[in-house]
Design a protein around this motif. Sequence first.
Motif, PDB file in Angstrom:
ATOM      1  N   GLY A 270       0.800  -1.221   0.000  1.00 15.92           N
ATOM      2  CA  GLY A 270       0.000   0.000   0.000  1.00 15.92           C
ATOM      3  C   GLY A 270       0.831   1.268   0.000  1.00 15.92           C
ATOM      4  N   LEU A 271       0.417   2.231  -0.814  1.00 12.00           N
ATOM      5  CA  LEU A 271       1.080   3.538  -0.861  1.00 12.00           C
ATOM      6  C   LEU A 271       0.005   4.617  -0.844  1.00 12.00           C
ATOM      7  CD1 LEU A 271       3.857   3.022  -3.572  1.00 12.00           C
ATOM      8  CD2 LEU A 271       4.236   3.580  -1.160  1.00 12.00           C
ATOM      9  N   SER A 272      -0.132   5.284   0.294  1.00  9.96           N
ATOM     10  CA  SER A 272      -1.101   6.363   0.434  1.00  9.96           C
ATOM     11  C   SER A 272      -0.396   7.680   0.160  1.00  9.96           C
ATOM     12  CB  SER A 272      -1.690   6.341   1.858  1.00  9.96           C
ATOM     13  OG  SER A 272      -2.448   7.500   2.111  1.00  9.96           O
ATOM     14  N   MET A 273      -0.545   8.157  -1.075  1.00  6.99           N
ATOM     15  CA  MET A 273       0.161   9.400  -1.449  1.00  6.99           C
ATOM     16  C   MET A 273      -0.521  10.018  -2.667  1.00  6.99           C
ATOM     17  SD  MET A 273       3.660   7.610  -2.847  1.00  6.99           S
ATOM     18  CE  MET A 273       3.757   6.849  -4.506  1.00  6.99           C
ATOM     19  N   GLY A 274      -0.436  11.352  -2.723  1.00 10.77           N
ATOM     20  CA  GLY A 274      -1.083  12.077  -3.809  1.00 10.77           C
ATOM     21  C   GLY A 274      -2.334  12.774  -3.318  1.00 10.77           C
ATOM     22  N   MET A 275      -2.414  14.086  -3.608  1.00  8.29           N
ATOM     23  CA  MET A 275      -3.562  14.893  -3.222  1.00  8.29           C
ATOM     24  C   MET A 275      -4.061  15.631  -4.472  1.00  8.29           C
ATOM     25  SD  MET A 275      -2.112  15.880   0.585  1.00  8.29           S
ATOM     26  CE  MET A 275      -2.162  17.614   0.402  1.00  8.29           C
ATOM     27  N   SER A 276      -4.903  16.637  -4.281  1.00 11.83           N
ATOM     28  CA  SER A 276      -5.532  17.289  -5.442  1.00 11.83           C
ATOM     29  C   SER A 276      -4.527  17.725  -6.507  1.00 11.83           C
ATOM     30  CB  SER A 276      -6.336  18.509  -4.984  1.00 11.83           C
ATOM     31  OG  SER A 276      -7.481  18.076  -4.291  1.00 11.83           O
ATOM     32  N   ASP A 277      -3.407  18.294  -6.058  1.00  7.01           N
ATOM     33  CA  ASP A 277      -2.473  18.893  -7.015  1.00  7.01           C
ATOM     34  C   ASP A 277      -1.502  17.914  -7.651  1.00  7.01           C
ATOM     35  OD1 ASP A 277      -3.560  21.364  -6.653  1.00  7.01           O
ATOM     36  OD2 ASP A 277      -2.128  21.973  -5.103  1.00  7.01           O
ATOM     37  N   ASP A 278      -1.417  16.711  -7.092  1.00  5.90           N
ATOM     38  CA  ASP A 278      -0.359  15.820  -7.580  1.00  5.90           C
ATOM     39  C   ASP A 278      -0.750  14.351  -7.644  1.00  5.90           C
ATOM     40  OD1 ASP A 278      -0.357  15.201  -4.893  1.00  5.90           O
ATOM     41  OD2 ASP A 278       1.477  16.296  -4.438  1.00  5.90           O
ATOM     42  N   PHE A 279      -2.056  14.054  -7.654  1.00  3.30           N
ATOM     43  CA  PHE A 279      -2.413  12.631  -7.586  1.00  3.30           C
ATOM     44  C   PHE A 279      -2.021  11.864  -8.844  1.00  3.30           C
ATOM     45  CE2 PHE A 279      -6.454  14.499  -9.088  1.00  3.30           C
ATOM     46  CZ  PHE A 279      -6.805  13.648 -10.123  1.00  3.30           C
ATOM     47  N   GLU A 280      -2.001  12.549  -9.984  1.00  6.10           N
ATOM     48  CA  GLU A 280      -1.604  11.847 -11.212  1.00  6.10           C
ATOM     49  C   GLU A 280      -0.132  11.424 -11.144  1.00  6.10           C
ATOM     50  OE1 GLU A 280      -3.577  14.999 -12.541  1.00  6.10           O
ATOM     51  OE2 GLU A 280      -4.932  14.010 -13.971  1.00  6.10           O
ATOM     52  N   LYS A 281       0.676  12.344 -10.593  1.00  5.57           N
ATOM     53  CA  LYS A 281       2.092  12.032 -10.401  1.00  5.57           C
ATOM     54  C   LYS A 281       2.251  10.874  -9.411  1.00  5.57           C
ATOM     55  CE  LYS A 281       4.590  15.818 -10.459  1.00  5.57           C
ATOM     56  NZ  LYS A 281       5.047  17.081  -9.823  1.00  5.57           N
ATOM     57  N   ALA A 282       1.467  10.897  -8.355  1.00  5.57           N
ATOM     58  CA  ALA A 282       1.540   9.822  -7.354  1.00  5.57           C
ATOM     59  C   ALA A 282       1.188   8.472  -7.978  1.00  5.57           C
ATOM     60  CB  ALA A 282       0.611  10.140  -6.175  1.00  5.57           C
ATOM     61  N   ILE A 283       0.204   8.480  -8.866  1.00  2.00           N
ATOM     62  CA  ILE A 283      -0.192   7.232  -9.550  1.00  2.00           C
ATOM     63  C   ILE A 283       0.969   6.708 -10.386  1.00  2.00           C
ATOM     64  CG2 ILE A 283      -1.675   6.349 -11.418  1.00  2.00           C
ATOM     65  CD1 ILE A 283      -3.927   8.139 -10.161  1.00  2.00           C
ATOM     66  N   GLN A 284       1.664   7.626 -11.015  1.00  2.00           N
ATOM     67  CA  GLN A 284       2.845   7.255 -11.797  1.00  2.00           C
ATOM     68  C   GLN A 284       3.884   6.537 -10.926  1.00  2.00           C
ATOM     69  OE1 GLN A 284       4.217  10.815 -13.830  1.00  2.00           O
ATOM     70  NE2 GLN A 284       6.258   9.924 -13.993  1.00  2.00           N
ATOM     71  N   PHE A 285       3.969   6.941  -9.646  1.00  2.00           N
ATOM     72  CA  PHE A 285       4.957   6.344  -8.734  1.00  2.00           C
ATOM     73  C   PHE A 285       4.376   5.197  -7.913  1.00  2.00           C
ATOM     74  CE2 PHE A 285       7.162  10.152  -9.939  1.00  2.00           C
ATOM     75  CZ  PHE A 285       8.499   9.771  -9.953  1.00  2.00           C
TER      76      PHE A 285
END
Length: 219
Positions: free
Chosen positions: A184-199
Motif C-alpha cells: 500500500g502507498l497512500s500518497m497524492g492529493m488534489s495537485d499531484d495525484f496523477e504524479k503519485a499514480i505514476q509512482f
Amino acid sequence: MSIQGIKTRIHNAAAEAGRDADDISLIAVSKVQPNARVQAVLEAGHTTFGENRVQEALGKWPDFQQTFGELDLHLIGPLQTNKARQAVELFGTIHSVDRPKLATTLARLAQERGASPNVFIQVNTGKEPQKAGILPSETDAFVAECRALDLPVKGLMCIPPVEEEASLHFALLAKMAERNGLAGLSMGMSDDFEKAIQFGATHIRVGSAIFGARVPVAG
Ligand SMILES: *Cc1c(COP(=O)(O)O)cnc(C)c1O
C-alpha cells in the motif's frame, strides 16, 4: 470537478503508467466541507471518504451511514491516543500511525474488540520538524514493531513538503514500502495525484479537487 471527472483522470493516469485503475482507491477528503457537498458525492455513489479529525468525523459520518449504509472511512490526520478508541469505532483504515505509543494503543484496542483497522504508517519523508510522521531512518524498525504487535500494516503514507518536488518523496516512499514488503502507498492529493499514480500510489487522498475549496472555519 465532479467525482466522475476525477475518476476519469485517475483512469487516464493509470493507463499512462501501465496500471489498472481498479488498484487505485480514491479517498474523497471531506474535512471542513459543508454537508451538502458531501451528500452530493454520496448520492453520486461514492463510498470511500477521508477525514482529518476524529471529533469532526463523529459529527457527520454516523448520520450519513444511517442514510447511505456502511461506508469506507479513512482517518488521514494525526491521532491522539486518547481519541484512538473513538477512531477505531468509526474508521476502517488509519493512515497516520506514526509512533510506538499509538501503535501499542491500537493493538490493545484490536485485541479487546477482536478487530483491527487497517493501518498505514505515516513517514515524514521531508524530515520537517512541524510535521507528523516517523523519520525515514526509523521506518523499517517501526514497521517491524507494528507487525510484532499484529497490526495489519497495509502500507506507508506521506505528505510531501509543499515547496519540494513531490516526485522525489513519492519515489522514496515507494522504495521504502517495497523493501518492507508493503503493497500500500497512500500518497497524492488534489495537485499531484496523477504524479503519485505514476509512482505507484494505491490510495490517493483528494479533497478540494472534488469538493471545491475548503470553507475556512474559525479556530
Ligand atoms: C486535506 C488533506 C488532503 C486533501 O488535500 P487536497 O489538497 O484538498 O486534495 C490529503 N491528505 C491529507 C493528509 C490532508 O490533510
